[in-house]
Motif scaffolding. Sequence first.
Motif, PDB file in Angstrom:
ATOM      1  N   PRO A 271     -36.731  34.486   7.625  1.00  0.00           N
ATOM      2  CA  PRO A 271     -37.742  33.626   6.981  1.00  0.00           C
ATOM      3  C   PRO A 271     -37.127  32.552   6.075  1.00  0.00           C
ATOM      4  CG  PRO A 271     -38.447  35.907   6.923  1.00  0.00           C
ATOM      5  CD  PRO A 271     -37.044  35.918   7.427  1.00  0.00           C
ATOM      6  N   LEU A 272     -36.096  32.939   5.310  1.00  0.00           N
ATOM      7  CA  LEU A 272     -35.422  31.952   4.468  1.00  0.00           C
ATOM      8  C   LEU A 272     -34.637  30.955   5.323  1.00  0.00           C
ATOM      9  CD1 LEU A 272     -34.104  34.190   1.548  1.00  0.00           C
ATOM     10  CD2 LEU A 272     -36.056  32.635   1.525  1.00  0.00           C
ATOM     11  N   ARG A 273     -34.049  31.456   6.400  1.00  0.00           N
ATOM     12  CA  ARG A 273     -33.275  30.556   7.267  1.00  0.00           C
ATOM     13  C   ARG A 273     -34.185  29.520   7.925  1.00  0.00           C
ATOM     14  NH1 ARG A 273     -32.414  30.275  12.446  1.00  0.00           N
ATOM     15  NH2 ARG A 273     -33.483  32.264  12.811  1.00  0.00           N
ATOM     16  N   GLU A 274     -35.397  29.932   8.298  1.00  0.00           N
ATOM     17  CA  GLU A 274     -36.321  28.959   8.892  1.00  0.00           C
ATOM     18  C   GLU A 274     -36.678  27.859   7.901  1.00  0.00           C
ATOM     19  OE1 GLU A 274     -39.604  31.208  10.226  1.00  0.00           O
ATOM     20  OE2 GLU A 274     -38.515  32.193  11.880  1.00  0.00           O
ATOM     21  N   GLU A 279     -35.491  22.128   6.059  1.00  0.00           N
ATOM     22  CA  GLU A 279     -34.851  21.164   5.162  1.00  0.00           C
ATOM     23  C   GLU A 279     -33.744  20.400   5.872  1.00  0.00           C
ATOM     24  OE1 GLU A 279     -35.548  23.205   0.772  1.00  0.00           O
ATOM     25  OE2 GLU A 279     -33.580  23.274   1.706  1.00  0.00           O
ATOM     26  N   THR A 280     -33.024  21.082   6.768  1.00  0.00           N
ATOM     27  CA  THR A 280     -31.987  20.397   7.537  1.00  0.00           C
ATOM     28  C   THR A 280     -32.601  19.319   8.427  1.00  0.00           C
ATOM     29  OG1 THR A 280     -30.642  22.403   7.555  1.00  0.00           O
ATOM     30  CG2 THR A 280     -30.101  20.735   9.176  1.00  0.00           C
ATOM     31  N   GLN A 281     -33.728  19.659   9.036  1.00  0.00           N
ATOM     32  CA  GLN A 281     -34.389  18.671   9.897  1.00  0.00           C
ATOM     33  C   GLN A 281     -34.901  17.488   9.083  1.00  0.00           C
ATOM     34  OE1 GLN A 281     -37.571  20.338  12.165  1.00  0.00           O
ATOM     35  NE2 GLN A 281     -37.874  18.505  13.422  1.00  0.00           N
ATOM     36  N   GLN A 298     -34.659  25.609  -0.964  1.00  0.00           N
ATOM     37  CA  GLN A 298     -34.791  26.745  -0.045  1.00  0.00           C
ATOM     38  C   GLN A 298     -33.448  27.104   0.576  1.00  0.00           C
ATOM     39  OE1 GLN A 298     -37.500  28.414   0.029  1.00  0.00           O
ATOM     40  NE2 GLN A 298     -38.706  26.929  -1.152  1.00  0.00           N
ATOM     41  N   THR A 299     -32.663  26.088   0.886  1.00  0.00           N
ATOM     42  CA  THR A 299     -31.321  26.345   1.432  1.00  0.00           C
ATOM     43  C   THR A 299     -30.460  27.055   0.408  1.00  0.00           C
ATOM     44  OG1 THR A 299     -31.496  24.367   2.793  1.00  0.00           O
ATOM     45  CG2 THR A 299     -29.307  25.275   2.480  1.00  0.00           C
ATOM     46  N   TYR A 377     -25.486  24.582   6.618  1.00  0.00           N
ATOM     47  CA  TYR A 377     -26.557  24.484   5.628  1.00  0.00           C
ATOM     48  C   TYR A 377     -26.105  23.945   4.264  1.00  0.00           C
ATOM     49  CZ  TYR A 377     -29.177  27.334   8.919  1.00  0.00           C
ATOM     50  OH  TYR A 377     -29.810  27.804  10.041  1.00  0.00           O
ATOM     51  N   LEU A 378     -24.807  23.962   3.960  1.00  0.00           N
ATOM     52  CA  LEU A 378     -24.380  23.519   2.639  1.00  0.00           C
ATOM     53  C   LEU A 378     -24.687  22.045   2.357  1.00  0.00           C
ATOM     54  CD1 LEU A 378     -23.099  24.600   0.086  1.00  0.00           C
ATOM     55  CD2 LEU A 378     -20.849  24.021   1.008  1.00  0.00           C
ATOM     56  N   PRO A 379     -24.624  21.138   3.354  1.00  0.00           N
ATOM     57  CA  PRO A 379     -24.987  19.740   3.053  1.00  0.00           C
ATOM     58  C   PRO A 379     -26.420  19.553   2.579  1.00  0.00           C
ATOM     59  CG  PRO A 379     -23.705  19.845   5.071  1.00  0.00           C
ATOM     60  CD  PRO A 379     -24.021  21.250   4.697  1.00  0.00           C
TER      61      PRO A 379
END
Length: 449
Positions: A271-274, A279-281, A298-299, A377-379
């Motif tokens: 759920p957190l990864r989604e 946010e990445t998108q 969230q990331t 995900y770090l960026p």
Amino acid sequence: MADSLLELLSPHLQTPLSNDATTSQYLNRLSTLSLQNLQTTEPQSLAQSSHSTLLSLQALSNRSHRAFITSADNLSTLRSSIPQLTQEAQELRDAVPKLDEAAVGFSTKYSKITDNAALERRKKAMQLTRNVDRLSDILELPSLLSAAVSAASANSGAGAASTTYSSALDLYAHIKRLQTLYPDSALIRDVASQAEDAMKEMTTNLIAGLRGQNIRLAAGMRTVGWLRRVAPDLEILRSEGLSGTEEGALGAIFLICRLAHLVSTLEALDPLRELADQETQRRTNSKDSLGSWSGGQQTDRYLKRYIEIFREQSFAIVSLYKNIFAAEQSESGTASMGLRKSDSNVKSHDPLQNRPSALATFPMHLVQLLTETMRTYLPNVRDKSSRESLLTQLLYCAASLGRLGGDFGMILTELNGEGEMEYEWEEVMRKHRALAGRLEQLTSRVPVH
């Protein structure tokens, strides 16, 4: 008195009375009665008793007349049956010596014949009759073994499972012993085949147990010990010197099972990864990702939880592996050094023959999982304090795994971004080392009692 009355009454009775106890008791009673009672009450009492006795006899006749008839018939034939039974018993007694002579003659005649199919079948039938209890016990061994394996897999307590698995292994050892003693028996081969199926199920259950949550050192050592007894083929490579790994295939199986548990634990963060993927998108779709993007909360939550789980589980996996297999590696390593030296003059050196242990490459795989996630995900995290917190958490994770020989702090420098997203690793490392130095000074000042 009773005798005198009996003498006086006997001439006046149609049926003479017998001088028994009942007659004597009744005559004595008559002597105690008065004349008036003898004339009035005693006849009535006798009539009433006679009528009651008659009713009882009628009821008994109605209820048990068949038994009376059968008894009478048997009694009528008893005089002829007893002499006939005596005669037949005499004939049987006379025939026993003849039967014994015939049996001895038959045994003497056919004892030396070995190609008689009827005799062979008779001998096998007699032997089967004598050993039917033993055969029944042997036939029950596979079902007992399967029941023990199923009970051990169903029990959640470590003590109950240990006792049940030990019983199952003892049963399996007994079956293997029977197979060694009777290698040509089809029954034993069938029982051994069923036992092998039960042992495969037990191996599956034990390997599944290595994937359990929060496995402890004692449980891990016990499970690996059971696997060595149940599946000795996993250590054939080590015993024959075909592999350079001292723990055989069990070490690799252990690491694979714990890695599967780690992956399943990390998948619980989906759920957190989604949210982080969203946010990445959004960051990717932004026209100016370096200027207008300011999210990443969230990331940041996802990565913090991810690193926390990774740090705890990776340290536990490597620590358990070292504690379970370290003693065996040291013992077998010293024993194999002399063997390799003696074989070096005979065998040619094959660089592919001695492979490294599973633990030598396992931390690199763990680090690869971590770095791929961080690189993805770090960026998203734009806040400087949040980035520094994540990087510091990564350095603690690297130091934790480094205590077991898996420090990957230098690999984290490859996570640098571009432009404003380039992380100040020098500053983070400087702060981390300064904090570590202060902690070391504080611990060195603690007085030792």
